[in-house]
Write an enzyme that holds these catalytic residues in place. Structure first.
Site, short mmCIF file in Angstrom:
data_model
loop_
_atom_site.label_atom_id
_atom_site.label_comp_id
_atom_site.label_asym_id
_atom_site.label_seq_id
_atom_site.Cartn_x
_atom_site.Cartn_y
_atom_site.Cartn_z
N HIS A 1 0.83 -1.20 0.00
CA HIS A 1 0.00 0.00 0.00
C HIS A 1 0.87 1.25 0.00
O HIS A 1 2.07 1.21 0.32
CB HIS A 1 -0.92 0.01 1.23
CG HIS A 1 -0.17 -0.02 2.52
ND1 HIS A 1 0.45 1.10 3.06
CD2 HIS A 1 0.09 -1.03 3.38
CE1 HIS A 1 1.05 0.78 4.19
NE2 HIS A 1 0.85 -0.52 4.41
N ARG B 1 -6.21 0.59 3.88
CA ARG B 1 -5.10 1.14 3.10
C ARG B 1 -4.75 0.26 1.91
O ARG B 1 -4.02 0.69 1.00
CB ARG B 1 -3.89 1.38 3.99
CG ARG B 1 -3.36 0.17 4.77
CD ARG B 1 -2.36 0.65 5.81
NE ARG B 1 -1.70 -0.39 6.58
CZ ARG B 1 -2.16 -0.89 7.71
NH1 ARG B 1 -3.32 -0.47 8.20
NH2 ARG B 1 -1.48 -1.81 8.38
N GLU C 1 -1.80 -7.11 8.00
CA GLU C 1 -0.46 -6.91 8.53
C GLU C 1 -0.30 -7.55 9.91
O GLU C 1 -1.28 -7.81 10.61
CB GLU C 1 -0.18 -5.40 8.60
CG GLU C 1 1.22 -5.03 9.08
CD GLU C 1 2.35 -5.52 8.17
OE1 GLU C 1 2.57 -6.76 8.13
OE2 GLU C 1 3.02 -4.68 7.53
#
Length: 202
Positions: free
Chosen positions: A11, A56, A80
């Site tokens: 991202h 994101r 993440e």
């Protein structure tokens, strides 16, 4: 079976700038949107788009998939790593509060886990699950995978057989692209090959 190609895209810059963001669901900044749009320009080599569920990544993935009329699949395991007590802190804030812990984490992610964070081994297993899912979903096609720096590092670790403790030594800039091809072998196995890292798609 044909070769399966994955373009792994990190991202762009999120709102709030650089910090330990992990599971925080910040959207892209205006700069982040511009970085990602510039990275892909108007090319369309992909057959499908895969994405982390975090904003994101997912918001850009949805925009690109709609613009090029591509199928989009959100893969929850591509989120993440969770940084626990470090979430939302900048590097200097972690250094001030936790002293040498940050150095230990950068040097050997297996030997130190931030308080309340996802252990790197668990993260690695989660990404391995995502990698298997992605290969099944995209078999024989060319997929764009919109995800995170930590996820890309672990995907490359699994492709190249890198030591888990050293994953933070791989640089993954905002909006960078890395390409992995998965080649079918005569014995029924698959051979993943890194074609380029942190480059541009053509």
């Amino acid at each position: 079976m044909s070769v399966t190609t994955f373009d792994l895209m990190r991202h762009g810059e999120p709102e709030g700038g650089r910090k330990f963001r992990g599971a925080l669901d910040d959207p892209l900044s205006a700069t982040g949107w511009a970085q990602m749009r510039a990275a892909v320009a108007d090319v369309r080599p992909w057959d499908l788009v895969l994405s982390s569920p975090l904003r994101r990544c997912a918001e850009f993935a949805a925009e690109l998939a709609e613009r090029h009329e591509l199928p989009l699949t959100v893969v929850p395991e591509l989120r993440e790593i969770g940084f626990g007590a470090w979430e939302g802190l900048r590097v200097r804030e972690v250094e001030a509060r936790y002293g040498e812990a940050l150095t230990r984490f950068w040097r050997d992610a297996e030997s130190y886990t931030p308080p309340g964070a996802e252990p790197i081994g668990e993260f690695d297993r989660r990404v391995a699950t995502a990698w298997a899912q992605m290969q099944a979903i995209a078999a024989g096609r060319h997929a764009l995978v919109v995800c995170h720096g930590g996820v890309i590092r672990l995907l490359l670790r699994q492709v190249l057989g890198l030591p888990l403790a050293r994953i933070w030594r791989v640089d993954v800039p905002y909006a960078a692209l890395s390409r992995v091809e998965v080649h079918p072998e005569p014995d029924g196995s698959a051979l993943p090959v890194l074609v380029f890292h942190a480059g541009r798609v053509a």
